[in-house]
Design an enzyme around this catalytic site. Sequence first.
Site, PDB file in Angstrom:
ATOM      1  N   THR A  43      -0.656 -13.274  -6.098  1.00 36.08           N
ATOM      2  CA  THR A  43      -1.163 -12.511  -4.956  1.00 36.08           C
ATOM      3  C   THR A  43      -1.170 -13.321  -3.668  1.00 36.08           C
ATOM      4  O   THR A  43      -1.377 -12.753  -2.592  1.00 36.08           O
ATOM      5  CB  THR A  43      -2.598 -12.036  -5.238  1.00 36.08           C
ATOM      6  OG1 THR A  43      -3.419 -13.183  -5.447  1.00 36.08           O
ATOM      7  CG2 THR A  43      -2.663 -11.139  -6.470  1.00 36.08           C
ATOM      8  N   LYS A  44      -1.005 -14.639  -3.789  1.00 38.78           N
ATOM      9  CA  LYS A  44      -1.083 -15.526  -2.615  1.00 38.78           C
ATOM     10  C   LYS A  44       0.059 -16.532  -2.662  1.00 38.78           C
ATOM     11  O   LYS A  44       0.674 -16.717  -3.717  1.00 38.78           O
ATOM     12  CB  LYS A  44      -2.397 -16.320  -2.651  1.00 38.78           C
ATOM     13  CG  LYS A  44      -3.648 -15.506  -2.478  1.00 38.78           C
ATOM     14  CD  LYS A  44      -4.850 -16.463  -2.506  1.00 38.78           C
ATOM     15  CE  LYS A  44      -6.119 -15.811  -1.998  1.00 38.78           C
ATOM     16  NZ  LYS A  44      -6.506 -14.597  -2.705  1.00 38.78           N
ATOM     17  N   GLY A  91       8.399 -15.614 -17.474  1.00 35.09           N
ATOM     18  CA  GLY A  91       8.656 -14.246 -17.893  1.00 35.09           C
ATOM     19  C   GLY A  91       7.473 -13.323 -17.658  1.00 35.09           C
ATOM     20  O   GLY A  91       6.326 -13.697 -17.849  1.00 35.09           O
ATOM     21  N   ARG A 115      -3.722 -18.734 -10.316  1.00 36.84           N
ATOM     22  CA  ARG A 115      -4.445 -19.843  -9.700  1.00 36.84           C
ATOM     23  C   ARG A 115      -3.791 -21.152 -10.121  1.00 36.84           C
ATOM     24  O   ARG A 115      -3.180 -21.234 -11.185  1.00 36.84           O
ATOM     25  CB  ARG A 115      -5.912 -19.859 -10.154  1.00 36.84           C
ATOM     26  CG  ARG A 115      -6.680 -18.632  -9.716  1.00 36.84           C
ATOM     27  CD  ARG A 115      -7.125 -18.760  -8.260  1.00 36.84           C
ATOM     28  NE  ARG A 115      -7.984 -17.666  -7.894  1.00 36.84           N
ATOM     29  CZ  ARG A 115      -7.661 -16.681  -7.048  1.00 36.84           C
ATOM     30  NH1 ARG A 115      -6.463 -16.649  -6.495  1.00 36.84           N
ATOM     31  NH2 ARG A 115      -8.511 -15.729  -6.756  1.00 36.84           N
ATOM     32  N   HIS A 161       0.852  -1.202   0.000  1.00 33.17           N
ATOM     33  CA  HIS A 161       0.000   0.000   0.000  1.00 33.17           C
ATOM     34  C   HIS A 161       0.883   1.247   0.000  1.00 33.17           C
ATOM     35  O   HIS A 161       0.944   1.983   0.986  1.00 33.17           O
ATOM     36  CB  HIS A 161      -0.923  -0.017   1.224  1.00 33.17           C
ATOM     37  CG  HIS A 161      -1.790  -1.235   1.280  1.00 33.17           C
ATOM     38  ND1 HIS A 161      -2.879  -1.414   0.471  1.00 33.17           N
ATOM     39  CD2 HIS A 161      -1.715  -2.353   2.041  1.00 33.17           C
ATOM     40  CE1 HIS A 161      -3.440  -2.582   0.723  1.00 33.17           C
ATOM     41  NE2 HIS A 161      -2.751  -3.177   1.670  1.00 33.17           N
TER      42      HIS A 161
HETATM   43  C1  LIG Z   1       2.425 -22.264 -17.007  1.00 33.70           C
HETATM   44  C2  LIG Z   1       3.004 -23.165 -18.082  1.00 33.70           C
HETATM   45  C3  LIG Z   1       4.212 -23.957 -17.500  1.00 33.70           C
HETATM   46  C4  LIG Z   1       1.919 -24.152 -18.465  1.00 33.70           C
HETATM   47  O1  LIG Z   1       2.403 -25.005 -19.450  1.00 33.70           O
HETATM   48  P1  LIG Z   1       1.546 -26.318 -19.821  1.00 33.70           P
HETATM   49  O2  LIG Z   1       1.337 -27.146 -18.586  1.00 33.70           O
HETATM   50  O3  LIG Z   1       2.232 -26.948 -20.974  1.00 33.70           O
HETATM   51  O4  LIG Z   1       0.127 -25.740 -20.171  1.00 33.70           O
HETATM   52  P2  LIG Z   1      -0.610 -25.623 -21.586  1.00 33.70           P
HETATM   53  O5  LIG Z   1       0.223 -24.843 -22.554  1.00 33.70           O
HETATM   54  O6  LIG Z   1      -1.062 -27.000 -21.977  1.00 33.70           O
HETATM   55  O7  LIG Z   1      -1.863 -24.727 -21.213  1.00 33.70           O
HETATM   56  C5  LIG Z   1      -2.895 -25.201 -20.377  1.00 33.70           C
HETATM   57  C6  LIG Z   1      -3.942 -24.107 -20.273  1.00 33.70           C
HETATM   58  O8  LIG Z   1      -3.412 -23.044 -19.476  1.00 33.70           O
HETATM   59  C7  LIG Z   1      -3.358 -21.829 -20.227  1.00 33.70           C
HETATM   60  N1  LIG Z   1      -2.084 -21.199 -19.887  1.00 33.70           N
HETATM   61  C8  LIG Z   1      -0.858 -21.741 -19.977  1.00 33.70           C
HETATM   62  N2  LIG Z   1       0.073 -20.882 -19.563  1.00 33.70           N
HETATM   63  C9  LIG Z   1      -0.587 -19.766 -19.208  1.00 33.70           C
HETATM   64  C10 LIG Z   1      -0.152 -18.519 -18.693  1.00 33.70           C
HETATM   65  N3  LIG Z   1       1.141 -18.274 -18.467  1.00 33.70           N
HETATM   66  N4  LIG Z   1      -1.089 -17.600 -18.417  1.00 33.70           N
HETATM   67  C11 LIG Z   1      -2.406 -17.853 -18.637  1.00 33.70           C
HETATM   68  N5  LIG Z   1      -2.872 -19.032 -19.128  1.00 33.70           N
HETATM   69  C12 LIG Z   1      -1.962 -19.972 -19.408  1.00 33.70           C
HETATM   70  C13 LIG Z   1      -3.423 -22.262 -21.681  1.00 33.70           C
HETATM   71  O9  LIG Z   1      -3.971 -21.251 -22.495  1.00 33.70           O
HETATM   72  C14 LIG Z   1      -4.298 -23.468 -21.597  1.00 33.70           C
HETATM   73  O10 LIG Z   1      -5.650 -23.048 -21.474  1.00 33.70           O
HETATM   74  P3  LIG Z   1      -6.859 -23.924 -22.106  1.00 33.70           P
HETATM   75  O11 LIG Z   1      -6.839 -25.209 -21.344  1.00 33.70           O
HETATM   76  O12 LIG Z   1      -8.041 -23.077 -21.840  1.00 33.70           O
HETATM   77  O13 LIG Z   1      -6.506 -24.105 -23.534  1.00 33.70           O
HETATM   78  C15 LIG Z   1       3.520 -22.372 -19.325  1.00 33.70           C
HETATM   79  O14 LIG Z   1       2.441 -21.981 -20.159  1.00 33.70           O
HETATM   80  C16 LIG Z   1       4.300 -21.117 -18.970  1.00 33.70           C
HETATM   81  O15 LIG Z   1       3.763 -20.029 -18.718  1.00 33.70           O
HETATM   82  N6  LIG Z   1       5.662 -21.295 -18.968  1.00 33.70           N
HETATM   83  C17 LIG Z   1       6.599 -20.221 -18.661  1.00 33.70           C
HETATM   84  C18 LIG Z   1       7.485 -19.909 -19.880  1.00 33.70           C
HETATM   85  C19 LIG Z   1       8.504 -18.849 -19.554  1.00 33.70           C
HETATM   86  O16 LIG Z   1       8.172 -17.781 -19.063  1.00 33.70           O
HETATM   87  N7  LIG Z   1       9.760 -19.144 -19.780  1.00 33.70           N
HETATM   88  C20 LIG Z   1      10.831 -18.191 -19.435  1.00 33.70           C
HETATM   89  C21 LIG Z   1      12.130 -18.567 -20.120  1.00 33.70           C
HETATM   90  S1  LIG Z   1      12.147 -17.927 -21.766  1.00 33.70           S
END
Ligand SMILES: CC(C)(COP(=O)(O)OP(=O)(O)OC[C@H]1O[C@@H](n2cnc3c(N)ncnc32)[C@H](O)[C@@H]1OP(=O)(O)O)[C@@H](O)C(=O)NCCC(=O)NCCS
Length: 143
Positions: free
Chosen positions: A123-124, A100, A138, A77
Amino acid sequence: MPIRDIKIGIGTGWAVLLNLYECTIGKHCKIGSFTEIGPAVIGDNVNIGAFCFIPEGVKIGNSVFIGPRVTFLNDKHPPSNGAWRREPGTCVCDGAVIGGGAVILPGVTIGTGAMVGAGSVVTKDVPAGTTVYGNPAREGRNA
Ligand SMILES: CC(C)(COP(=O)(O)OP(=O)(O)OC[C@H]1O[C@@H](n2cnc3c(N)ncnc32)[C@H](O)[C@@H]1OP(=O)(O)O)[C@@H](O)C(=O)NCCC(=O)NCCS
């Protein structure tokens, strides 16, 4: 490259254009360009991407991966005139991965081996071994 009053372990490397001050950084870390790390504590084998902000009150364990443009916040805050210093800080436990562009609100613990999706707003607390994503972040399925 303003770098002052830091303790840094052997084997740790960094890119140019950093702002590091009063932090403690362990061994064998990598730090990307344009990152600011204030009075935080970073463990060993930590990979920190470019354009991150890691301020006072943040503690990061070992073998943590922090993607580019991750922002840790410490004053929930603002401006609280430092009242946030009496609150628990933020902790990222060993082996956690933060995607990222994630924003980590003050005072949360990201558990051991947890995964925070790219662009999330955390947030949690994030339980160990779980994957969270979205705004607010979530639990999704385990990666
Ligand atoms: C979170 C994460 C690990 C999930 O990967 P995953 O288990 O293979 O999940 P999927 O790609 O199968 O997606 C599953 C669902 O979650 C959603 N989703 C995945 N990543 C999300 C994110 N970061 N934010 C919001 N929604 C996300 C997808 O749209 C999908 O939704 P749907 O079921 O309605 O189609 C991956 O998406 C992620 O964010 N990785 C981080 C990459 C990164 O920042 N790397 C940094 C080094 S370059």
